[in-house]
Write a protein that holds these residues in place. Structure first.
Motif, PDB file in Angstrom:
ATOM      1  N   THR A  50     -72.363 129.108  43.375  1.00 34.43           N
ATOM      2  CA  THR A  50     -73.441 128.157  43.139  1.00 34.43           C
ATOM      3  C   THR A  50     -74.721 128.936  42.872  1.00 34.43           C
ATOM      4  OG1 THR A  50     -73.990 128.039  45.504  1.00 34.43           O
ATOM      5  CG2 THR A  50     -72.417 126.411  44.659  1.00 34.43           C
ATOM      6  N   GLY A  51     -75.720 128.246  42.373  1.00 34.33           N
ATOM      7  CA  GLY A  51     -77.006 128.875  42.100  1.00 34.33           C
ATOM      8  C   GLY A  51     -77.829 127.939  41.248  1.00 34.33           C
ATOM      9  N   PHE A  52     -78.647 128.491  40.389  1.00 34.00           N
ATOM     10  CA  PHE A  52     -79.414 127.648  39.476  1.00 34.00           C
ATOM     11  C   PHE A  52     -79.361 128.228  38.066  1.00 34.00           C
ATOM     12  CE2 PHE A  52     -82.500 130.576  41.336  1.00 34.00           C
ATOM     13  CZ  PHE A  52     -83.150 131.074  40.233  1.00 34.00           C
ATOM     14  N   MET A  53     -79.365 127.313  37.111  1.00 36.80           N
ATOM     15  CA  MET A  53     -79.378 127.690  35.703  1.00 36.80           C
ATOM     16  C   MET A  53     -80.778 127.489  35.151  1.00 36.80           C
ATOM     17  SD  MET A  53     -77.630 125.982  32.298  1.00 36.80           S
ATOM     18  CE  MET A  53     -78.851 124.676  32.281  1.00 36.80           C
ATOM     19  N   MET A  54     -81.235 128.459  34.386  1.00 37.55           N
ATOM     20  CA  MET A  54     -82.488 128.355  33.657  1.00 37.55           C
ATOM     21  C   MET A  54     -82.136 128.249  32.181  1.00 37.55           C
ATOM     22  SD  MET A  54     -84.443 131.461  35.610  1.00 37.55           S
ATOM     23  CE  MET A  54     -85.931 131.268  34.647  1.00 37.55           C
ATOM     24  N   ALA A  55     -82.670 127.222  31.522  1.00 36.33           N
ATOM     25  CA  ALA A  55     -82.463 127.053  30.084  1.00 36.33           C
ATOM     26  C   ALA A  55     -83.728 126.456  29.506  1.00 36.33           C
ATOM     27  CB  ALA A  55     -81.269 126.147  29.800  1.00 36.33           C
ATOM     28  N   GLY A  56     -84.369 127.168  28.598  1.00 37.52           N
ATOM     29  CA  GLY A  56     -85.637 126.686  28.072  1.00 37.52           C
ATOM     30  C   GLY A  56     -86.626 126.465  29.198  1.00 37.52           C
ATOM     31  N   ASP A  57     -87.159 125.234  29.297  1.00 36.91           N
ATOM     32  CA  ASP A  57     -88.097 124.925  30.377  1.00 36.91           C
ATOM     33  C   ASP A  57     -87.416 124.208  31.527  1.00 36.91           C
ATOM     34  OD1 ASP A  57     -87.557 122.536  29.137  1.00 36.91           O
ATOM     35  OD2 ASP A  57     -89.636 121.864  29.039  1.00 36.91           O
ATOM     36  N   ALA A  58     -86.079 124.211  31.549  1.00 34.15           N
ATOM     37  CA  ALA A  58     -85.330 123.497  32.591  1.00 34.15           C
ATOM     38  C   ALA A  58     -84.804 124.463  33.641  1.00 34.15           C
ATOM     39  CB  ALA A  58     -84.160 122.730  31.981  1.00 34.15           C
ATOM     40  N   MET A  59     -84.639 123.934  34.838  1.00 36.11           N
ATOM     41  CA  MET A  59     -84.030 124.684  35.919  1.00 36.11           C
ATOM     42  C   MET A  59     -83.231 123.703  36.753  1.00 36.11           C
ATOM     43  SD  MET A  59     -85.867 127.179  38.607  1.00 36.11           S
ATOM     44  CE  MET A  59     -86.741 127.812  37.184  1.00 36.11           C
ATOM     45  N   VAL A  60     -81.925 123.863  36.800  1.00 36.83           N
ATOM     46  CA  VAL A  60     -81.071 122.917  37.505  1.00 36.83           C
ATOM     47  C   VAL A  60     -80.047 123.669  38.344  1.00 36.83           C
ATOM     48  CG1 VAL A  60     -81.319 121.086  35.783  1.00 36.83           C
ATOM     49  CG2 VAL A  60     -79.508 122.782  35.515  1.00 36.83           C
ATOM     50  N   PRO A  61     -79.666 123.117  39.500  1.00 38.38           N
ATOM     51  CA  PRO A  61     -78.596 123.745  40.290  1.00 38.38           C
ATOM     52  C   PRO A  61     -77.282 123.728  39.517  1.00 38.38           C
ATOM     53  CG  PRO A  61     -79.803 122.104  41.590  1.00 38.38           C
ATOM     54  CD  PRO A  61     -80.228 121.927  40.159  1.00 38.38           C
ATOM     55  N   PHE A  62     -76.461 124.763  39.723  1.00 43.36           N
ATOM     56  CA  PHE A  62     -75.131 124.758  39.120  1.00 43.36           C
ATOM     57  C   PHE A  62     -74.087 124.962  40.208  1.00 43.36           C
ATOM     58  CE2 PHE A  62     -75.960 129.422  38.772  1.00 43.36           C
ATOM     59  CZ  PHE A  62     -74.800 129.908  39.352  1.00 43.36           C
ATOM     60  N   HIS A  63     -72.846 124.591  39.896  1.00 46.97           N
ATOM     61  CA  HIS A  63     -71.727 124.817  40.799  1.00 46.97           C
ATOM     62  C   HIS A  63     -70.515 125.199  39.973  1.00 46.97           C
ATOM     63  CE1 HIS A  63     -69.982 120.944  39.585  1.00 46.97           C
ATOM     64  NE2 HIS A  63     -71.198 120.435  39.707  1.00 46.97           N
ATOM     65  N   GLU A  64     -69.514 125.742  40.623  1.00 52.92           N
ATOM     66  CA  GLU A  64     -68.340 126.190  39.893  1.00 52.92           C
ATOM     67  C   GLU A  64     -67.655 125.015  39.202  1.00 52.92           C
ATOM     68  OE1 GLU A  64     -64.719 126.540  42.981  1.00 52.92           O
ATOM     69  OE2 GLU A  64     -66.408 127.867  43.433  1.00 52.92           O
TER      70      GLU A  64
END
Length: 291
Positions: A50-64
């Motif tokens: 798990t962690g967080f994804m950064m894409a452009g101006d977005a930041m969202v938690p991610f999971h497997e």
């Protein structure tokens, strides 16, 4: 110093001379896991952690199990939640293809016209979840054993999964209209800043202190960061802190007061306000919904 809007490392994708679809996998930490961009479309699976994804101006938690589709030159990075010395040797699987190839396919084959809308959505980074993500993950993982027509068929099948995904199994996370000019030269600084922020989230975060870390004045750093990351320094810190809070609420039994402290908030009212601003709900509501 720094001029124009910058997006981190420009990654040059080198494919074999007889292939248009590049498939690869790697672990984390890795030199490939950094804030970067490239002109190719990328479909990316997180296999563990798990962690967080950064894409452009977005930041969202991610999971497997999540699968992402990133359009051309959308800067991105996935940062895992790891203890010191911990690694994830098989975290990432991805394939990349230049959009010109898919646009040519659309022009030649009317049957591929549904891809046009998908390519437009990918400019805002598509996050796939649920059964659609599970199906896409299986196809993407197996693509590594394919070559030639089999790999092309796998890509088309994979794209079809994105096209057919029901509305509750996909979302776009980048703000409409987000854009940065593609230039290079600031990658070391921006990645150093992101590493520093991640390591000091529980502490008081001073723009001036971080500026000193990369040998810049406060005003120059503020301008540089907004240009390079697409969001202000204070917004980035807030999003990272709330992303960490989301992970802790979802994956631990820590009390909310402890999570607040772990994420660098001294004032409870401020923490609740910022959390609602980012997620649309209180920390307690978030935990109930995601449990």
């Amino acid at each position: 110093m720094i001029s124009g809007k910058e997006k981190g490392t420009l990654e040059v994708i080198v494919s074999e001379c007889d292939e248009a679809i590049r498939w690869s996998e790697h672990g984390y930490p890795s030199s490939l896991a950094r804030w970067h961009h490239h002109p190719e479309i990328e479909i990316h699976l997180i296999r563990e952690g798990t962690g967080f994804m950064m894409a452009g101006d977005a930041m969202v938690p991610f999971h497997e199990g999540q699968v992402f589709m990133l359009g051309p030159n959308v800067p991105h990075n996935w940062i895992s939640d790891l203890d010191v010395g911990q690694t994830q040797p098989e975290r990432d699987v991805l394939c990349q293809i230049h959009p010109n190839r898919l646009n040519s396919l659309i022009r030649v084959f009317p049957e591929a016209s549904s891809l046009y809308g998908l390519l437009r959505r990918s400019e805002r980074a598509v996050v796939l979840d649920g059964p659609s993500a599970a199906k896409a993950a299986r196809i993407l993982s197996e693509m590594g054993t394919c070559a030639g027509l089999s790999r092309l068929a796998s890509l088309l099948y994979l794209l079809q999964v994105f096209v057919d995904a029901p509305p509750d199994e996909w979302s776009c996370v980048v703000t409409p209209g987000y854009s940065c000019n593609v230039t290079s030269g600031s990658e070391d600084r921006i990645n150093a800043v992101l590493s520093y922020i991640g390591e000091h989230l529980s502490e008081e975060m001073s723009l001036q202190r971080v500026a000193q870390e990369i040998s810049m004045s406060g005003p120059a750093f503020s301008r540089f960061f907004k240009q390079a990351a697409g969001v202000s320094f204070s917004n980035m810190v807030r999003r990272l802190r709330i992303a960490k809070a989301c992970r802790l609420l979802d994956s631990t039994n820590f009390g909310i007061a402890r999570i607040q402290e772990e994420c660098g908030y001294v004032n409870t009212a401020n923490f609740n306000r910022r959390f609602r601003q980012e997620t649309g709900m209180t920390p307690s509501e978030y935990r109930r919904r995601h449990r």
